[in-house]
Scaffold this motif. Structure first.
Motif, mmCIF file in Angstrom:
data_model
loop_
_atom_site.group_PDB
_atom_site.id
_atom_site.type_symbol
_atom_site.label_atom_id
_atom_site.label_comp_id
_atom_site.label_asym_id
_atom_site.label_seq_id
_atom_site.Cartn_x
_atom_site.Cartn_y
_atom_site.Cartn_z
ATOM 1 N N GLU A 162 -15.999 7.080 -20.727
ATOM 2 C CA GLU A 162 -15.581 7.020 -19.331
ATOM 3 C C GLU A 162 -16.685 6.345 -18.534
ATOM 4 O O GLU A 162 -17.856 6.704 -18.664
ATOM 5 N N ALA A 163 -16.308 5.357 -17.731
ATOM 6 C CA ALA A 163 -17.262 4.679 -16.862
ATOM 7 C C ALA A 163 -16.691 4.636 -15.453
ATOM 8 O O ALA A 163 -15.511 4.340 -15.263
ATOM 9 N N ARG A 164 -17.535 4.950 -14.483
ATOM 10 C CA ARG A 164 -17.127 4.832 -13.085
ATOM 11 C C ARG A 164 -18.288 4.242 -12.304
ATOM 12 O O ARG A 164 -19.455 4.553 -12.569
ATOM 13 N N ALA A 165 -17.949 3.369 -11.376
ATOM 14 C CA ALA A 165 -18.966 2.649 -10.615
ATOM 15 C C ALA A 165 -18.672 2.749 -9.124
ATOM 16 O O ALA A 165 -17.541 3.038 -8.717
ATOM 17 N N TRP A 166 -19.707 2.497 -8.326
ATOM 18 C CA TRP A 166 -19.545 2.457 -6.886
ATOM 19 C C TRP A 166 -20.466 1.371 -6.324
ATOM 20 O O TRP A 166 -21.558 1.144 -6.824
ATOM 21 N N ILE A 167 -19.964 0.699 -5.303
ATOM 22 C CA ILE A 167 -20.703 -0.391 -4.659
ATOM 23 C C ILE A 167 -21.810 0.211 -3.804
ATOM 24 O O ILE A 167 -21.605 1.206 -3.109
ATOM 25 N N LEU A 168 -22.990 -0.418 -3.864
ATOM 26 C CA LEU A 168 -24.130 -0.006 -3.043
ATOM 27 C C LEU A 168 -24.350 -1.028 -1.931
ATOM 28 O O LEU A 168 -24.228 -2.235 -2.158
ATOM 29 N N SER A 171 -8.818 1.341 -20.837
ATOM 30 C CA SER A 171 -7.751 1.278 -19.841
ATOM 31 C C SER A 171 -8.367 1.326 -18.450
ATOM 32 O O SER A 171 -9.314 2.081 -18.205
ATOM 33 N N HIS A 172 -7.790 0.527 -17.564
ATOM 34 C CA HIS A 172 -8.259 0.443 -16.184
ATOM 35 C C HIS A 172 -7.127 0.850 -15.244
ATOM 36 O O HIS A 172 -5.962 0.524 -15.507
ATOM 37 N N ARG A 209 -13.414 1.441 -12.609
ATOM 38 C CA ARG A 209 -13.331 2.664 -13.404
ATOM 39 C C ARG A 209 -12.568 2.325 -14.680
ATOM 40 O O ARG A 209 -11.599 1.561 -14.637
ATOM 41 N N GLU A 210 -13.014 2.875 -15.797
ATOM 42 C CA GLU A 210 -12.326 2.648 -17.053
ATOM 43 C C GLU A 210 -12.524 3.853 -17.958
ATOM 44 O O GLU A 210 -13.530 4.545 -17.855
ATOM 45 N N VAL A 211 -11.525 4.092 -18.782
ATOM 46 C CA VAL A 211 -11.600 5.153 -19.779
ATOM 47 C C VAL A 211 -11.111 4.587 -21.101
ATOM 48 O O VAL A 211 -10.365 3.607 -21.129
ATOM 49 N N GLY A 212 -11.545 5.219 -22.176
ATOM 50 C CA GLY A 212 -11.066 4.739 -23.465
ATOM 51 C C GLY A 212 -11.740 5.419 -24.621
ATOM 52 O O GLY A 212 -12.332 6.493 -24.480
ATOM 53 N N TRP A 213 -11.652 4.770 -25.764
ATOM 54 C CA TRP A 213 -12.153 5.335 -26.999
ATOM 55 C C TRP A 213 -12.888 4.267 -27.783
ATOM 56 O O TRP A 213 -12.476 3.110 -27.826
ATOM 57 N N TRP A 214 -14.003 4.676 -28.391
ATOM 58 C CA TRP A 214 -14.757 3.839 -29.327
ATOM 59 C C TRP A 214 -14.479 4.414 -30.708
ATOM 60 O O TRP A 214 -14.732 5.594 -30.952
ATOM 61 N N ARG A 215 -13.977 3.573 -31.615
ATOM 62 C CA ARG A 215 -13.583 4.033 -32.949
ATOM 63 C C ARG A 215 -14.242 3.190 -34.023
ATOM 64 O O ARG A 215 -14.003 1.981 -34.079
ATOM 65 N N ASP A 218 -9.748 -8.555 -28.568
ATOM 66 C CA ASP A 218 -8.759 -8.978 -29.546
ATOM 67 C C ASP A 218 -7.425 -9.141 -28.829
ATOM 68 O O ASP A 218 -6.605 -9.957 -29.209
ATOM 69 N N ALA A 219 -7.236 -8.342 -27.757
ATOM 70 C CA ALA A 219 -6.001 -8.404 -26.972
ATOM 71 C C ALA A 219 -6.260 -7.854 -25.574
ATOM 72 O O ALA A 219 -7.080 -6.959 -25.395
ATOM 73 N N VAL A 220 -5.559 -8.415 -24.598
ATOM 74 C CA VAL A 220 -5.577 -7.924 -23.218
ATOM 75 C C VAL A 220 -4.124 -7.760 -22.789
ATOM 76 O O VAL A 220 -3.327 -8.685 -22.929
ATOM 77 N N LEU A 221 -3.794 -6.583 -22.298
ATOM 78 C CA LEU A 221 -2.451 -6.279 -21.823
ATOM 79 C C LEU A 221 -2.533 -6.048 -20.325
ATOM 80 O O LEU A 221 -3.415 -5.303 -19.866
#
Length: 189
Positions: A78-84, A115-116, A96-102, A138-141
């Motif tokens: 999980e990554a979340r960012a904010w502008i300074l 996923s965003h 913001r993005e969430v996902g899995w590393w496999r 490899d792919a962007v949806l």
């Protein structure tokens, strides 16, 4: 489609989710053996970076990234960012993005599924080399309302106990080029 009778009617309430997820290797479930190559990344990281891209103004941001696991052979990301602002104070939420590393089997290869909330999903594929992970899409949806993103490359590395990363993107008709980079310090894990 219709439901004449709800199949859950009359069932007893369910207890809270019984399995622990952790970003701290000193507590919770054991790390799955297939994740040993990603072990240095497990934890919570926080820091700042710079970004820019054609057609948008350069920006400074803060970010928090969390890598956690529940004993199975993948990391939750999980990554979340904010502008300074110029005064280093938060201005607004950012990406913001969430996902899995496999890990891919017993190899040094890795898949990232991200996923965003902007309607984009990315599947990255690449290699783990010590404390460096380098991946490319490899792919962007994209949903019909998402901005046009065609490809991405990411480089993550742990250098001098900090997590450094760079993200290159091909989007909105522009070729693959630098978009964001940051340095984050481990704050937990």
């Amino acid at each position: 489609m219709s439901i004449d009778r709800a199949p859950w009617e009359g069932l007893a309430p369910v207890d809270p989710y019984p399995y622990e997820e952790t970003h701290d290797l000193r507590s919770g479930p054991d790390l799955h053996p297939r994740l040993l190559g990603l072990l240095p990344f497990v934890g919570v990281w926080r820091g700042r970076g710079r970004g820019g891209y054609p057609d948008i103004e350069d920006f400074t941001y803060a970010q928090e990234i969390r890598f956690s696991h529940d004993g199975r052979p993948f990391l939750f990301y999980e990554a979340r960012a904010w502008i300074l602002g110029d005064d280093d104070k938060p201005v607004r939420p950012a990406g913001r993005e969430v996902g899995w590393w496999r890990p891919v089997g017993e190899t040094d290869e890795v898949e990232l599924l991200l996923s965003h909330p902007t309607g984009i999903q990315e599947l990255y594929y690449g290699k783990v080399e010590g404390t460096k992970v380098e991946v490319a899409t490899d792919a962007v949806l994209r949903s019909p309302t998402a901005k046009e993103v065609a490809a991405g490359q990411r480089l993550y590395g742990i250098v001098d106990r900090a997590l450094l990363y760079a993200y290159d993107m091909a989007a909105m008709g522009h070729p693959l080029q630098s978009h964001m980079s940051a340095r984050l310090e481990r704050v937990a894990g």
